[in-house]
Design an enzyme around this catalytic site. Sequence first.
Site, PDB file in Angstrom:
ATOM      1  N   GLY A 275      18.319  38.450  50.003  1.00 54.42           N
ATOM      2  CA  GLY A 275      17.172  37.448  50.232  1.00 54.42           C
ATOM      3  C   GLY A 275      16.138  38.114  51.116  1.00 54.42           C
TER       4      GLY A 275
ATOM      5  N   GLU B 126      27.867  34.256  49.308  1.00 53.05           N
ATOM      6  CA  GLU B 126      28.595  34.437  50.526  1.00 53.05           C
ATOM      7  C   GLU B 126      30.072  34.377  49.970  1.00 53.05           C
TER       8      GLU B 126
ATOM      9  N   THR C  11      25.283  43.343  48.454  1.00 60.92           N
ATOM     10  CA  THR C  11      25.668  43.213  46.929  1.00 60.92           C
ATOM     11  C   THR C  11      25.129  44.317  46.397  1.00 60.92           C
TER      12      THR C  11
HETATM   13  C1  LIG Z   1      16.393  29.419  58.955  1.00 63.02           C
HETATM   14  C2  LIG Z   1      17.701  29.043  59.261  1.00 63.02           C
HETATM   15  C3  LIG Z   1      18.575  28.812  58.075  1.00 63.02           C
HETATM   16  C4  LIG Z   1      19.828  28.154  58.345  1.00 63.02           C
HETATM   17  C5  LIG Z   1      20.304  27.757  56.777  1.00 63.02           C
HETATM   18  C6  LIG Z   1      21.633  27.117  56.606  1.00 63.02           C
HETATM   19  C7  LIG Z   1      22.553  27.633  56.056  1.00 63.02           C
HETATM   20  C8  LIG Z   1      22.784  28.640  55.087  1.00 63.02           C
HETATM   21  C9  LIG Z   1      22.563  28.408  53.883  1.00 63.02           C
HETATM   22  C10 LIG Z   1      22.097  29.553  52.910  1.00 63.02           C
HETATM   23  C11 LIG Z   1      22.467  30.883  53.321  1.00 63.02           C
HETATM   24  C12 LIG Z   1      21.307  31.515  52.961  1.00 63.02           C
HETATM   25  C13 LIG Z   1      21.314  32.525  52.325  1.00 63.02           C
HETATM   26  C14 LIG Z   1      22.618  33.179  51.428  1.00 63.02           C
HETATM   27  C15 LIG Z   1      22.573  34.570  51.467  1.00 63.02           C
HETATM   28  C16 LIG Z   1      23.698  35.099  50.869  1.00 63.02           C
HETATM   29  C17 LIG Z   1      24.217  36.362  51.210  1.00 63.02           C
HETATM   30  C18 LIG Z   1      25.447  36.931  50.625  1.00 63.02           C
HETATM   31  O1  LIG Z   1      25.744  36.425  49.587  1.00 63.02           O
HETATM   32  S1  LIG Z   1      26.003  38.318  51.292  1.00 63.02           S
HETATM   33  C19 LIG Z   1      27.104  39.006  50.166  1.00 63.02           C
HETATM   34  C20 LIG Z   1      28.391  38.098  50.428  1.00 63.02           C
HETATM   35  N1  LIG Z   1      29.417  38.727  49.699  1.00 63.02           N
HETATM   36  C21 LIG Z   1      30.678  38.427  49.778  1.00 63.02           C
HETATM   37  O2  LIG Z   1      31.134  37.323  50.375  1.00 63.02           O
HETATM   38  C22 LIG Z   1      31.681  39.317  49.248  1.00 63.02           C
HETATM   39  C23 LIG Z   1      32.918  38.535  48.934  1.00 63.02           C
HETATM   40  N2  LIG Z   1      34.256  39.427  48.834  1.00 63.02           N
HETATM   41  C24 LIG Z   1      34.930  39.523  50.141  1.00 63.02           C
HETATM   42  O3  LIG Z   1      34.646  39.024  50.987  1.00 63.02           O
HETATM   43  C25 LIG Z   1      36.125  40.511  49.889  1.00 63.02           C
HETATM   44  O4  LIG Z   1      35.838  41.430  48.798  1.00 63.02           O
HETATM   45  C26 LIG Z   1      37.334  39.804  49.694  1.00 63.02           C
HETATM   46  C27 LIG Z   1      37.413  39.219  48.448  1.00 63.02           C
HETATM   47  C28 LIG Z   1      37.627  38.774  50.872  1.00 63.02           C
HETATM   48  C29 LIG Z   1      38.439  40.933  49.512  1.00 63.02           C
HETATM   49  O5  LIG Z   1      38.526  41.583  50.795  1.00 63.02           O
HETATM   50  P1  LIG Z   1      39.286  42.974  50.679  1.00 63.02           P
HETATM   51  O6  LIG Z   1      39.213  43.602  51.999  1.00 63.02           O
HETATM   52  O7  LIG Z   1      38.810  43.843  49.535  1.00 63.02           O
HETATM   53  O8  LIG Z   1      40.815  42.806  50.373  1.00 63.02           O
HETATM   54  P2  LIG Z   1      41.873  41.901  50.748  1.00 63.02           P
HETATM   55  O9  LIG Z   1      41.826  40.388  50.007  1.00 63.02           O
HETATM   56  O10 LIG Z   1      43.397  42.417  50.678  1.00 63.02           O
HETATM   57  O11 LIG Z   1      41.789  41.317  52.453  1.00 63.02           O
HETATM   58  C30 LIG Z   1      42.278  42.351  53.219  1.00 63.02           C
HETATM   59  C31 LIG Z   1      42.565  41.715  54.673  1.00 63.02           C
HETATM   60  O12 LIG Z   1      41.420  41.372  55.230  1.00 63.02           O
HETATM   61  C32 LIG Z   1      41.407  39.853  55.577  1.00 63.02           C
HETATM   62  N3  LIG Z   1      39.900  39.526  55.231  1.00 63.02           N
HETATM   63  C33 LIG Z   1      39.221  39.554  54.253  1.00 63.02           C
HETATM   64  N4  LIG Z   1      37.977  39.039  54.497  1.00 63.02           N
HETATM   65  C34 LIG Z   1      37.879  38.692  55.743  1.00 63.02           C
HETATM   66  C35 LIG Z   1      37.113  38.140  56.580  1.00 63.02           C
HETATM   67  N5  LIG Z   1      35.793  37.826  56.347  1.00 63.02           N
HETATM   68  N6  LIG Z   1      37.108  37.987  57.695  1.00 63.02           N
HETATM   69  C36 LIG Z   1      38.507  38.265  58.295  1.00 63.02           C
HETATM   70  N7  LIG Z   1      39.631  38.899  57.618  1.00 63.02           N
HETATM   71  C37 LIG Z   1      39.225  38.906  56.372  1.00 63.02           C
HETATM   72  C38 LIG Z   1      42.322  39.290  54.448  1.00 63.02           C
HETATM   73  O13 LIG Z   1      42.662  38.182  54.672  1.00 63.02           O
HETATM   74  C39 LIG Z   1      43.242  40.498  54.326  1.00 63.02           C
HETATM   75  O14 LIG Z   1      44.084  40.200  55.547  1.00 63.02           O
HETATM   76  P3  LIG Z   1      45.895  40.571  55.440  1.00 63.02           P
HETATM   77  O15 LIG Z   1      45.681  42.203  55.456  1.00 63.02           O
HETATM   78  O16 LIG Z   1      46.294  39.997  54.292  1.00 63.02           O
HETATM   79  O17 LIG Z   1      46.308  40.057  56.759  1.00 63.02           O
HETATM   80  C1  LIG Z   2      21.042  32.837  45.646  1.00 66.67           C
HETATM   81  C2  LIG Z   2      21.845  34.007  45.761  1.00 66.67           C
HETATM   82  C3  LIG Z   2      21.451  34.619  47.238  1.00 66.67           C
HETATM   83  C4  LIG Z   2      22.037  36.097  47.462  1.00 66.67           C
HETATM   84  N1  LIG Z   2      21.822  36.501  48.542  1.00 66.67           N
HETATM   85  C5  LIG Z   2      22.470  37.737  49.076  1.00 66.67           C
HETATM   86  C6  LIG Z   2      22.112  38.403  50.078  1.00 66.67           C
HETATM   87  O1  LIG Z   2      21.458  38.085  50.711  1.00 66.67           O
HETATM   88  N2  LIG Z   2      22.825  39.482  50.258  1.00 66.67           N
HETATM   89  C7  LIG Z   2      23.837  39.874  49.391  1.00 66.67           C
HETATM   90  O2  LIG Z   2      24.406  41.156  49.711  1.00 66.67           O
HETATM   91  N3  LIG Z   2      24.355  39.285  48.385  1.00 66.67           N
HETATM   92  C8  LIG Z   2      23.604  38.254  48.271  1.00 66.67           C
HETATM   93  N4  LIG Z   2      23.788  37.447  46.871  1.00 66.67           N
HETATM   94  C9  LIG Z   2      24.792  38.176  46.121  1.00 66.67           C
HETATM   95  C10 LIG Z   2      26.275  37.090  46.165  1.00 66.67           C
HETATM   96  O3  LIG Z   2      26.995  37.460  47.358  1.00 66.67           O
HETATM   97  C11 LIG Z   2      26.972  37.721  44.992  1.00 66.67           C
HETATM   98  O4  LIG Z   2      26.676  37.205  43.772  1.00 66.67           O
HETATM   99  C12 LIG Z   2      28.453  36.871  45.222  1.00 66.67           C
HETATM  100  O5  LIG Z   2      29.027  37.782  46.120  1.00 66.67           O
HETATM  101  C13 LIG Z   2      29.249  37.144  43.855  1.00 66.67           C
HETATM  102  O6  LIG Z   2      29.445  38.300  43.248  1.00 66.67           O
HETATM  103  P1  LIG Z   2      28.998  38.783  41.892  1.00 66.67           P
HETATM  104  O7  LIG Z   2      27.423  38.338  41.618  1.00 66.67           O
HETATM  105  O8  LIG Z   2      29.113  40.350  41.809  1.00 66.67           O
HETATM  106  O9  LIG Z   2      29.984  37.970  40.916  1.00 66.67           O
HETATM  107  P2  LIG Z   2      31.276  38.678  40.475  1.00 66.67           P
HETATM  108  O10 LIG Z   2      32.302  38.961  41.476  1.00 66.67           O
HETATM  109  O11 LIG Z   2      31.171  39.750  39.221  1.00 66.67           O
HETATM  110  O12 LIG Z   2      31.793  37.273  39.774  1.00 66.67           O
HETATM  111  C14 LIG Z   2      31.576  36.767  38.380  1.00 66.67           C
HETATM  112  C15 LIG Z   2      33.035  36.113  37.942  1.00 66.67           C
HETATM  113  O13 LIG Z   2      34.218  37.248  38.094  1.00 66.67           O
HETATM  114  C16 LIG Z   2      35.218  36.498  38.751  1.00 66.67           C
HETATM  115  N5  LIG Z   2      36.065  37.682  39.832  1.00 66.67           N
HETATM  116  C17 LIG Z   2      35.621  38.620  40.451  1.00 66.67           C
HETATM  117  N6  LIG Z   2      36.249  39.060  41.131  1.00 66.67           N
HETATM  118  C18 LIG Z   2      37.599  38.382  40.889  1.00 66.67           C
HETATM  119  C19 LIG Z   2      39.062  38.400  41.403  1.00 66.67           C
HETATM  120  N7  LIG Z   2      39.316  39.323  42.193  1.00 66.67           N
HETATM  121  N8  LIG Z   2      39.879  37.512  40.875  1.00 66.67           N
HETATM  122  C20 LIG Z   2      39.504  36.658  39.949  1.00 66.67           C
HETATM  123  N9  LIG Z   2      37.941  36.538  39.609  1.00 66.67           N
HETATM  124  C21 LIG Z   2      37.197  37.486  40.080  1.00 66.67           C
HETATM  125  C22 LIG Z   2      34.458  35.670  39.787  1.00 66.67           C
HETATM  126  O14 LIG Z   2      35.227  34.416  40.076  1.00 66.67           O
HETATM  127  C23 LIG Z   2      33.418  35.232  38.855  1.00 66.67           C
HETATM  128  O15 LIG Z   2      33.773  33.889  38.056  1.00 66.67           O
HETATM  129  C24 LIG Z   2      23.106  36.359  46.618  1.00 66.67           C
HETATM  130  C25 LIG Z   2      23.685  35.588  45.513  1.00 66.67           C
HETATM  131  C26 LIG Z   2      22.745  34.653  45.046  1.00 66.67           C
HETATM  132  C27 LIG Z   2      23.043  33.790  43.678  1.00 66.67           C
END
Ligand SMILES: CCCCC/C=C\C/C=C\C/C=C\CC/C=C/C(=O)SCCNC(=O)CCNC(=O)[C@H](O)C(C)(C)COP(=O)(O)OP(=O)(O)OC[C@H]1O[C@@H](n2cnc3c(N)ncnc32)[C@H](O)[C@@H]1OP(=O)(O)O
Ligand SMILES: Cc1cc2nc3c(=O)[nH]c(=O)nc-3n(C[C@H](O)[C@H](O)[C@H](O)COP(=O)(O)OP(=O)(O)OC[C@H]3O[C@@H](n4cnc5c(N)ncnc54)[C@H](O)[C@@H]3O)c2cc1C
Length: 616
Positions: free
Chosen positions: A128, A371, A89
């Site tokens: 994180g 996530e 991110t």
């Molecule tokens: C000590 C031990 C610990 C244990 C603790 C227990 C629990 C855990 C608790 C907490 C966790 C701790 C910390 C949390 C840390 C947080 C980390 C983060 O936040 S990391 C960053 C996360 N960011 C995201 O998730 C980004 C979200 N965005 C997306 O995933 C993609 O942009 C999105 C929205 C899916 C769009 O994808 P994109 O490729 O741009 O376009 P499409 O939507 O058209 O998708 C294309 C095709 O790909 C398929 N697809 C998409 N995603 C996936 C996937 N993940 N896997 C498989 N396939 C995927 C999608 O279905 C489309 O398929 P078709 O072409 O339609 O067939």
């Molecule tokens: C506690 C915490 C821990 C995190 N840890 C990590 C980490 O370890 N590593 C890492 O890489 N990231 C991490 N993140 C970041 C996290 O993955 C992002 O915050 C998350 O993916 C959302 O993206 P954003 O913050 O840019 O929100 P945005 O995508 O800007 O979302 C803002 C608003 O826009 C809307 N929006 C965005 N796109 C669309 C769309 N296509 N259609 C409709 N609405 C849309 C959303 O629904 C939301 O309401 C963490 C976040 C938090 C809060």
Amino acid sequence: MASMSVKHAIAAAKKLRSLQERFNPGGSDIYPALMGDEAITALIPSGNPLSVHILMFTRALREQGTDEQYEKFGRRADNNEIIGTFAQTELGHGTYLRGLEARADYDRGTEEFVLNTPKLSSYKWWPGGLGQTCNYCIFVAQLYIDNEAKGMAMFVVQIRDEETHMPLPGVHVGEIGKKMGLNGVNNGFLGLKDYRVPRLNMLMRHQQVLPDGRFVKSPVSQVSYFPMVFVRCMVARQNSNYLAQAATIATRYSVIRRQSPIEEGQPEPKILEHLTQQMKVIPEIVTAVVYRLAAANLQNMYNETAEAVYRKDFSRLPELHALACILKVATSYDSTYGIERLRQACGGHGYLTAGNLGNIFAMAAPACTYEGENSVLYLQVGKILMKNWSQVLAGRELMPSMAYISECSKMTSFPQWTGSWECLLKAIQYACVGSIRLAFQSYNARVQSAQSQTAAVNYSGLELTKAAELHGRSYVAGNFYQQIVNSPNKHQRSPQFQKVLENMLELHLIQIFFRHLGDILRFIRITEDEISALQRRLEEVLKELRPDAVAITDAFDFNDKILSSALGCYDGNVYERLFEAALKHPLNRKSVPDFFEAHLKPFMKENADNAKKSKL
Ligand SMILES: CCCCC/C=C\C/C=C\C/C=C\CC/C=C/C(=O)SCCNC(=O)CCNC(=O)[C@H](O)C(C)(C)COP(=O)(O)OP(=O)(O)OC[C@H]1O[C@@H](n2cnc3c(N)ncnc32)[C@H](O)[C@@H]1OP(=O)(O)O
Ligand SMILES: Cc1cc2nc3c(=O)[nH]c(=O)nc-3n(C[C@H](O)[C@H](O)[C@H](O)COP(=O)(O)OP(=O)(O)OC[C@H]3O[C@@H](n4cnc5c(N)ncnc54)[C@H](O)[C@@H]3O)c2cc1C
């Protein structure tokens, strides 16, 4: 707070290691990690700065790196010789991964990648542990070869010196600031300027850049998203845990606290005797059980898919992706709202830090965002449902978790209403399929009128998210029904235990029915009497489950240290513990607070003098 958290996290990581060795020597099973996490959660209520290292950094090295890269980096990470995070991110992008700005330009002359975060918005932001804890990270960047974009790639990047922990040249790293919770995690920012890494620091299990700069595409580009799928599965388990902790606290408090006689002249009852209190607390107990079972199912599916992916079989990725999205959203939404409901069920004392419900909420709530922001993931599932509906129209088979959609699509009308569990479950599934059909009609009409798929998804977004939500309800309720009614080990359960489980199923199905009554009535005719009969059954099953509420939450087996709550302590001495916590407050160290002489006394005196003057 950060250093305390790191100290505790290291202690817990050592415990984790011993759990791992005890439960699964040399394995990479996640459950010891989760059990460790429950321990960690107790040790560090402000969040574990090693979570992303354990959950994402080590796994990405194992699953996205070649065997050689695992030997070079992964083994040291698994052994906690280096600590990393997952830096995807950015300040300017989190959801839209194709919009990420960090870039990696291949220099074939030196066989290196030059990494840059070209603008402020390109800075990595949120990872994180990035602020102070980590000395490495997986740096996610857009790959460029000869200035041609090739898509996202992951790079192992050292950000701090392993001896001194000083940021390396070209690295700008730090803490992003206070959050509403998890303030022990030191989420950080990272800027890179012309930072060079060897070619072999790009994780190349699924896609490669050869020394001469030729690019070998991944067979399935989405496999690079796999680290996120794992954490979404973890969130399902983790957040059902948080809900279970809050339900334990609120249940124990509800059988200690007495308030308001139900009959005039009678003694004040335990507040859990009030039907409305039962409706606040008992459904949350059941929801925690329902999601824990669904999360365990999902985890098994993850493990099977991960093994298949390791063998380059990507066939189950789409179904796992859909289920991981739907369960991550459902558990994080329902646990967050459920914990707040349980806090309110504890009255004023629920608002005290000593009750710990606020902190459990602050730990659970961000899972609606990280996530994958929940509504974005609902839209993902909505898109997948549209694709699957096209398959239904073409008479093709669907993935197992969507088989009910095919079955319901063949029903010309809903059968005679019986109110049975099967009837209630089918009603939720039938309403889901009706919603999918309506969403598809809107979406398809837009595509047919020459709107792009992305635009059609956006303008059909409300119907797509509704269909996704009902698909989640159908999957979770269906899984719970199978586990209670058709489980192969049902005969091993005592009749009393089976009865409690069936009461929980009754409550879950009726609660979901009433929550989505509007969605159901859109497609199914149900009479007022049939609905009133369900209302009576709801009141009846709450009464039936009331005597089991404490035993069920005791079975979650959280010790007092993990609950860390004066309201939920096992011995029930709530008032003594609340008072003990109050007396520890720094303001109670002195009878007269410092601010009296400095502020309050002059303020009151000035007002008294003014009052006298105005009388003269
Ligand atoms: C000590 C031990 C610990 C244990 C603790 C227990 C629990 C855990 C608790 C907490 C966790 C701790 C910390 C949390 C840390 C947080 C980390 C983060 O936040 S990391 C960053 C996360 N960011 C995201 O998730 C980004 C979200 N965005 C997306 O995933 C993609 O942009 C999105 C929205 C899916 C769009 O994808 P994109 O490729 O741009 O376009 P499409 O939507 O058209 O998708 C294309 C095709 O790909 C398929 N697809 C998409 N995603 C996936 C996937 N993940 N896997 C498989 N396939 C995927 C999608 O279905 C489309 O398929 P078709 O072409 O339609 O067939
Ligand atoms: C506690 C915490 C821990 C995190 N840890 C990590 C980490 O370890 N590593 C890492 O890489 N990231 C991490 N993140 C970041 C996290 O993955 C992002 O915050 C998350 O993916 C959302 O993206 P954003 O913050 O840019 O929100 P945005 O995508 O800007 O979302 C803002 C608003 O826009 C809307 N929006 C965005 N796109 C669309 C769309 N296509 N259609 C409709 N609405 C849309 C959303 O629904 C939301 O309401 C963490 C976040 C938090 C809060």
